[in-house]
Design a protein around this motif. Structure first.
Motif, PDB file in Angstrom:
ATOM      1  N   UNK A  36    -139.443-107.341  36.377  1.00  0.00           N
ATOM      2  CA  UNK A  36    -139.143-107.335  37.804  1.00  0.00           C
ATOM      3  C   UNK A  36    -139.018-105.920  38.308  1.00  0.00           C
ATOM      4  N   UNK A  37    -139.018-105.745  39.617  1.00  0.00           N
ATOM      5  CA  UNK A  37    -138.953-104.418  40.202  1.00  0.00           C
ATOM      6  C   UNK A  37    -137.586-103.786  39.959  1.00  0.00           C
ATOM      7  N   UNK A  38    -137.490-102.463  40.180  1.00  0.00           N
ATOM      8  CA  UNK A  38    -136.220-101.768  40.032  1.00  0.00           C
ATOM      9  C   UNK A  38    -135.154-102.383  40.934  1.00  0.00           C
ATOM     10  N   UNK A  39    -133.953-102.551  40.376  1.00  0.00           N
ATOM     11  CA  UNK A  39    -132.835-103.031  41.151  1.00  0.00           C
ATOM     12  C   UNK A  39    -132.746-104.533  41.296  1.00  0.00           C
ATOM     13  N   UNK A  40    -133.689-105.267  40.670  1.00  0.00           N
ATOM     14  CA  UNK A  40    -133.682-106.716  40.834  1.00  0.00           C
ATOM     15  C   UNK A  40    -132.651-107.395  39.933  1.00  0.00           C
ATOM     16  N   UNK A  41    -132.147-106.671  38.925  1.00  0.00           N
ATOM     17  CA  UNK A  41    -131.049-107.218  38.119  1.00  0.00           C
ATOM     18  C   UNK A  41    -131.357-107.508  36.668  1.00  0.00           C
ATOM     19  N   UNK A  42    -132.443-106.964  36.127  1.00  0.00           N
ATOM     20  CA  UNK A  42    -132.808-107.231  34.722  1.00  0.00           C
ATOM     21  C   UNK A  42    -131.693-106.790  33.773  1.00  0.00           C
ATOM     22  N   UNK A  43    -131.274-105.545  33.905  1.00  0.00           N
ATOM     23  CA  UNK A  43    -130.233-105.023  33.007  1.00  0.00           C
ATOM     24  C   UNK A  43    -128.899-105.706  33.256  1.00  0.00           C
ATOM     25  N   UNK A  44    -128.617-106.064  34.507  1.00  0.00           N
ATOM     26  CA  UNK A  44    -127.368-106.761  34.832  1.00  0.00           C
ATOM     27  C   UNK A  44    -127.286-108.088  34.094  1.00  0.00           C
ATOM     28  N   UNK A  45    -128.391-108.833  34.096  1.00  0.00           N
ATOM     29  CA  UNK A  45    -128.432-110.123  33.387  1.00  0.00           C
ATOM     30  C   UNK A  45    -128.205-109.915  31.899  1.00  0.00           C
ATOM     31  N   UNK A  46    -128.919-108.950  31.310  1.00  0.00           N
ATOM     32  CA  UNK A  46    -128.786-108.678  29.876  1.00  0.00           C
ATOM     33  C   UNK A  46    -127.352-108.281  29.529  1.00  0.00           C
ATOM     34  N   UNK A  47    -126.776-107.410  30.342  1.00  0.00           N
ATOM     35  CA  UNK A  47    -125.419-106.936  30.070  1.00  0.00           C
ATOM     36  C   UNK A  47    -124.388-108.054  30.168  1.00  0.00           C
ATOM     37  N   UNK A  48    -124.562-108.967  31.121  1.00  0.00           N
ATOM     38  CA  UNK A  48    -123.615-110.077  31.250  1.00  0.00           C
ATOM     39  C   UNK A  48    -123.677-110.981  30.020  1.00  0.00           C
ATOM     40  N   UNK A  49    -124.879-111.201  29.506  1.00  0.00           N
ATOM     41  CA  UNK A  49    -125.021-112.038  28.313  1.00  0.00           C
ATOM     42  C   UNK A  49    -124.350-111.373  27.115  1.00  0.00           C
ATOM     43  N   UNK A  50    -124.595-110.076  26.920  1.00  0.00           N
ATOM     44  CA  UNK A  50    -124.012-109.359  25.780  1.00  0.00           C
ATOM     45  C   UNK A  50    -122.490-109.334  25.887  1.00  0.00           C
ATOM     46  N   UNK A  51    -121.975-109.163  27.084  1.00  0.00           N
ATOM     47  CA  UNK A  51    -120.513-109.156  27.270  1.00  0.00           C
ATOM     48  C   UNK A  51    -119.905-110.512  26.950  1.00  0.00           C
ATOM     49  N   UNK A 245    -135.049-113.369  17.171  1.00  0.00           N
ATOM     50  CA  UNK A 245    -135.368-113.739  18.545  1.00  0.00           C
ATOM     51  C   UNK A 245    -135.205-112.480  19.398  1.00  0.00           C
ATOM     52  N   UNK A 246    -136.251-112.105  20.119  1.00  0.00           N
ATOM     53  CA  UNK A 246    -136.245-110.890  20.926  1.00  0.00           C
ATOM     54  C   UNK A 246    -135.995-111.257  22.384  1.00  0.00           C
ATOM     55  N   UNK A 247    -135.023-110.579  22.993  1.00  0.00           N
ATOM     56  CA  UNK A 247    -134.751-110.718  24.423  1.00  0.00           C
ATOM     57  C   UNK A 247    -134.735-109.305  24.997  1.00  0.00           C
ATOM     58  N   UNK A 248    -135.727-108.966  25.819  1.00  0.00           N
ATOM     59  CA  UNK A 248    -135.827-107.593  26.295  1.00  0.00           C
ATOM     60  C   UNK A 248    -136.162-107.529  27.774  1.00  0.00           C
ATOM     61  N   UNK A 249    -135.787-106.407  28.384  1.00  0.00           N
ATOM     62  CA  UNK A 249    -136.203-106.095  29.744  1.00  0.00           C
ATOM     63  C   UNK A 249    -137.218-104.966  29.666  1.00  0.00           C
ATOM     64  N   UNK A 250    -138.151-104.942  30.607  1.00  0.00           N
ATOM     65  CA  UNK A 250    -139.162-103.884  30.583  1.00  0.00           C
ATOM     66  C   UNK A 250    -139.807-103.704  31.949  1.00  0.00           C
ATOM     67  N   UNK A 251    -140.307-102.483  32.158  1.00  0.00           N
ATOM     68  CA  UNK A 251    -141.172-102.175  33.299  1.00  0.00           C
ATOM     69  C   UNK A 251    -142.605-101.947  32.844  1.00  0.00           C
ATOM     70  N   UNK A 252    -142.816-101.881  31.534  1.00  0.00           N
ATOM     71  CA  UNK A 252    -144.089-101.399  31.001  1.00  0.00           C
ATOM     72  C   UNK A 252    -145.076-102.527  30.715  1.00  0.00           C
ATOM     73  N   UNK A 253    -146.287-102.457  31.298  1.00  0.00           N
ATOM     74  CA  UNK A 253    -147.329-103.430  30.952  1.00  0.00           C
ATOM     75  C   UNK A 253    -147.764-103.322  29.491  1.00  0.00           C
ATOM     76  N   UNK A 254    -147.619-102.127  28.897  1.00  0.00           N
ATOM     77  CA  UNK A 254    -148.085-101.911  27.526  1.00  0.00           C
ATOM     78  C   UNK A 254    -147.332-102.783  26.530  1.00  0.00           C
ATOM     79  N   UNK A 255    -146.046-103.053  26.782  1.00  0.00           N
ATOM     80  CA  UNK A 255    -145.225-103.833  25.852  1.00  0.00           C
ATOM     81  C   UNK A 255    -145.783-105.236  25.650  1.00  0.00           C
ATOM     82  N   UNK A 256    -146.455-105.775  26.677  1.00  0.00           N
ATOM     83  CA  UNK A 256    -146.944-107.160  26.600  1.00  0.00           C
ATOM     84  C   UNK A 256    -148.428-107.248  26.313  1.00  0.00           C
ATOM     85  N   UNK A 257    -149.098-106.112  26.071  1.00  0.00           N
ATOM     86  CA  UNK A 257    -150.559-106.093  25.946  1.00  0.00           C
ATOM     87  C   UNK A 257    -151.079-106.824  24.723  1.00  0.00           C
ATOM     88  N   UNK A 258    -150.309-106.868  23.654  1.00  0.00           N
ATOM     89  CA  UNK A 258    -150.793-107.478  22.409  1.00  0.00           C
ATOM     90  C   UNK A 258    -150.535-108.983  22.369  1.00  0.00           C
TER      91      UNK A 258
END
Length: 272
Positions: A36-51, A245-258
């Motif tokens: 998602x775009x910057x500021x949409x809450x990707x890291x916020x969601x991840x952080x709430x789960x980890x907490x 099990x991988x749960x990640x946030x990203x802005x990079x198209x390269x991470x999903x290319x494979x």
């Protein structure tokens, strides 16, 4: 004995962003990429789960108000997990700095690697003890079983050597701690580039989980990584531990290319 979850099936978060949004995310057992775009809450969601996870992996629906997780198997009471964060900022916590003996540990990535070094030594002792036990068993296949026990460590070493080959760095395999050689000079992990530290931290984290089922949370792991490393990242993690099990946030198209495009979830798709 409390049972450990193999993976997270679903995450629900109520009242995110001052009660404006509700998150419901059904997860794949293997790979989950939140985009998602910057500021949409990707890291916020991840952080709430980890907490929502207690130290040691215990979790409960009421630990963090409004955060609920369904796991497989559903009666599991603990989750093995690790968190990788990408920013190589200077160490600001005096408490952290007071715990570190090595003066070359100056950044957050250095601190991660410092802690991983100690866990890596414990991992090797554990593997060594199991190898001795297998060899002393006298079973006909004991030699092969002992070789299989050491295979993940060799795979990790081979991966790192291939990744760092362009700069002439190689792991020193005769030593128990992580050290490198480059043109005859010995290097510590803290002398690597930010990208090299990041990749080493990720793969070392995966290795020391010792092939057990667990969840790896990563917040924008592509930061500092060369585009080729970004493309290979998920594949290498799964090769080193197929039970992750991988749960990640990203802005990079390269991470999903494979071949991981179908594992991408937009924040807007899970927000109501």
């Amino acid at each position: 004995m409390m049972k450990y979850a193999e993976y997270i099936e679903e995450i629900e978060i109520d009242s995110l962003w001052s009660g404006l949004k509700h998150i419901k995310w059904t997860l794949d057992p293997k790979v989950n990429i939140l985009s998602g775009i910057n500021g949409v809450g990707k890291s916020t969601i991840l952080n709430r789960v980890v907490r929502g996870l207690m130290q040691g992996g215990e979790f409960a629906s009421n630990r963090i108000p409004g955060v609920r997780m369904k796991v497989m198997p559903e009666d599991a009471g603990r989750i093995r997990y690790d968190v990788i964060r990408s920013f190589d900022r200077p160490l600001m916590s005096g408490e952290m700095m007071n715990k570190v003996i090595d003066a070359s540990v100056t950044t957050e990535l250095d601190w991660q690697l410092y802690q991983l070094q100690r866990k890596y030594l414990d991992y090797q002792v554990n593997i060594g003890n199991r190898i001795i036990e297998v060899l002393q068993s006298g079973e006909p296949d004991s030699a092969q079983r002992a070789k299989d026990l050491s295979a993940p460590k060799r795979k990790f070493q081979d991966m790192i050597d291939r990744l760092f080959a362009a700069t002439g760095k190689r792991l020193i395999r005769s030593k128990n701690e992580i050290l490198f050689t480059q043109i005859g000079e010995e290097l510590t992990p803290y002398q690597l580039s930010s990208g090299e530290k990041q990749m080493l931290a990720i793969l070392l984290t995966v290795l020391i989980e010792d092939l057990r089922p667990y969840i790896l949370f990563m917040d924008e792991p592509e930061v500092s990584l060369h585009i080729d490393w970004q493309q290979r990242l998920i594949d290498m993690i799964i090769e080193l531990n197929p039970n992750v099990q991988i749960i990640l946030t990203t802005h990079s198209p390269a991470v999903i290319m494979n071949g991981w495009m179908d594992k991408v979830t937009e924040v807007s798709d899970i927000t109501v």
